[in-house]
Design an enzyme around this catalytic site. Structure first.
Site, PDB file in Angstrom:
ATOM      1  N   ASN A  68       0.870  -1.176   0.000  1.00 44.91           N
ATOM      2  CA  ASN A  68       0.000   0.000   0.000  1.00 44.91           C
ATOM      3  C   ASN A  68       0.904   1.222   0.000  1.00 44.91           C
ATOM      4  OD1 ASN A  68      -1.780   2.048   0.392  1.00 44.91           O
ATOM      5  ND2 ASN A  68      -2.458   1.420   2.448  1.00 44.91           N
ATOM      6  N   TRP A  69       1.038   1.825  -1.176  1.00 43.31           N
ATOM      7  CA  TRP A  69       1.959   2.962  -1.295  1.00 43.31           C
ATOM      8  C   TRP A  69       1.380   4.232  -0.686  1.00 43.31           C
ATOM      9  CZ3 TRP A  69       4.850   2.988  -6.704  1.00 43.31           C
ATOM     10  CH2 TRP A  69       5.751   1.930  -6.723  1.00 43.31           C
ATOM     11  N   LYS A  70       0.098   4.218  -0.361  1.00 40.84           N
ATOM     12  CA  LYS A  70      -0.576   5.424   0.154  1.00 40.84           C
ATOM     13  C   LYS A  70      -0.290   6.587  -0.809  1.00 40.84           C
ATOM     14  CE  LYS A  70      -0.284   3.372   4.677  1.00 40.84           C
ATOM     15  NZ  LYS A  70      -0.209   3.509   6.121  1.00 40.84           N
ATOM     16  N   HIS A  98      -9.658   1.262   4.925  1.00 39.74           N
ATOM     17  CA  HIS A  98      -8.392   1.545   5.605  1.00 39.74           C
ATOM     18  C   HIS A  98      -8.638   2.573   6.718  1.00 39.74           C
ATOM     19  CE1 HIS A  98      -4.277   2.748   6.390  1.00 39.74           C
ATOM     20  NE2 HIS A  98      -3.900   1.638   5.769  1.00 39.74           N
ATOM     21  N   GLU A 131      -6.994   5.014   7.650  1.00 36.01           N
ATOM     22  CA  GLU A 131      -6.756   6.406   7.254  1.00 36.01           C
ATOM     23  C   GLU A 131      -7.982   6.978   6.554  1.00 36.01           C
ATOM     24  OE1 GLU A 131      -3.063   5.670   5.216  1.00 36.01           O
ATOM     25  OE2 GLU A 131      -2.133   5.231   7.161  1.00 36.01           O
ATOM     26  N   GLU A 165      -5.436  -4.504  10.614  1.00 37.98           N
ATOM     27  CA  GLU A 165      -4.436  -3.458  10.781  1.00 37.98           C
ATOM     28  C   GLU A 165      -4.731  -2.676  12.056  1.00 37.98           C
ATOM     29  OE1 GLU A 165      -2.492  -2.420   6.737  1.00 37.98           O
ATOM     30  OE2 GLU A 165      -4.113  -1.021   7.113  1.00 37.98           O
ATOM     31  N   GLY A 184       2.460   2.735  10.806  1.00 39.66           N
ATOM     32  CA  GLY A 184       3.421   3.828  10.658  1.00 39.66           C
ATOM     33  C   GLY A 184       4.109   4.219  11.959  1.00 39.66           C
ATOM     34  N   SER A 207       3.379  -1.665  10.426  1.00 32.81           N
ATOM     35  CA  SER A 207       4.836  -1.704  10.660  1.00 32.81           C
ATOM     36  C   SER A 207       5.479  -3.042  10.315  1.00 32.81           C
ATOM     37  CB  SER A 207       5.163  -1.293  12.106  1.00 32.81           C
ATOM     38  OG  SER A 207       4.758   0.042  12.339  1.00 32.81           O
ATOM     39  N   GLY A 220       2.947  -0.902   4.329  1.00 30.60           N
ATOM     40  CA  GLY A 220       2.973   0.522   3.992  1.00 30.60           C
ATOM     41  C   GLY A 220       4.395   0.986   3.732  1.00 30.60           C
ATOM     42  N   GLY A 221       5.000   1.609   4.717  1.00 28.98           N
ATOM     43  CA  GLY A 221       6.329   2.226   4.576  1.00 28.98           C
ATOM     44  C   GLY A 221       7.368   1.344   3.900  1.00 28.98           C
TER      45      GLY A 221
END
Ligand code: 13P
Length: 250
Positions: free
Chosen positions: A9-11, A94, A96, A166, A172, A212, A233-234
């Site tokens: 997930n590159w966001k 998600h 977010e 999640e 993050g 994470s 993610g990251g």
């Protein structure tokens, strides 16, 4: 036997050049893995991703969709157009989107239905806040999100969904759920899926962990019996790291 699935997930990150670099690193290893790999970049990169992954086995995912198919919804994207861009998957629910864009369980449910109606497989995200975990309500929060997200769908449609657990406190933050914490919530999710769909469907639905995930913890998370993959993610923005996480899903 459920295949492992690792999704990036590159966001709101990434670029055309990162896409090229990522595929250069992933492509040579795709023959050596039984792990499904999905990349979910921002929408404007979807068509390029779709063209570039041809023949590699890497799958194309979107990060968001509107529940309606067209109309005056400035800035939104329809499932029809996502499909035209090659999306096979789409993330919904998600945290977010729930928190920053006020998305309700009802809206998320209707997005899920729209995706299924257009041949795109939803990755339905659920997860509790730190406050909810500390107060001991995390299990009921996650079960409620799951029930609302899948309500009214046939067992067959539910079987085409992937669930991503999640925990918000792990996203993050560098603070991962322990493999045991994640596995235990995944067990609860699967049990709930048994009554929502059927034991057979529940046994085959992939449940991913997100929050994470990195090179150091991927193997211990992915080796848990109920963890069928990761939503990253990251670390999915770093070519070598993401490739090593995929390798952990062998
Ligand atoms: P991080 O891996 O950066 O914690 O993000 C997880 C996530 O939100 C994936 O959807």
């Amino acid at each position: 036997m459920r295949a492992k699935l690792v999704a990036a997930n590159w966001k709101m990150n990434g670029s055309f050049s990162l896409l090229d670099k990522m595929l250069d690193v992933l492509r040579p290893n795709m023959g050596n893995t039984s792990c499904q790999v999905v990349i979910c970049p921002p929408h404007v990169l979807l068509s390029s991703l779709n063209n570039a992954v041809e023949g590699t086995g890497i799958e194309v995912g979107a990060q968001n969709v509107h529940s309606e198919l067209s109309g005056a919804f400035t800035g939104e994207t329809s499932a029809i157009l996502l499909k035209e861009c090659g999306a096979q998957w789409c993330i919904v629910g998600h945290s977010e989107r729930r928190m920053l864009f006020d998305e309700s369980d009802e809206f998320i449910r209707s997005k899920t239905e729209t995706l299924l109606n257009h041949g795109i497989r939803p990755i339905l995200c659920v997860g509790e806040s730190l406050e909810q975990r500390d107060s001991g309500t995390h299990e009921e929060v996650v079960v409620a999100q799951l029930r609302k997200g899948l309500s009214g769908l046939t067992a067959e449609d539910q079987s085409r969904c992937v669930v991503a657990y999640e925990p918000i406190w792990a996203i993050g933050t560098g603070k991962t759920a322990t493999p045991e914490q994640a596995n235990s919530m995944h067990t609860i999710i699967r049990k709930e899926l048994e009554s929502l769909a059927s034991p057979e469907v529940a046994a085959n639905i992939q449940i991913l962990y997100g929050g994470s995930v990195n090179v150091e913890n991927a193997e211990s998370l992915l080796s848990q019996s109920e963890i069928d993959g990761a939503l990253v993610g990251g670390a999915s923005l770093k070519t070598d790291d993401f490739s090593q996480i995929v390798a952990a899903g062998l």
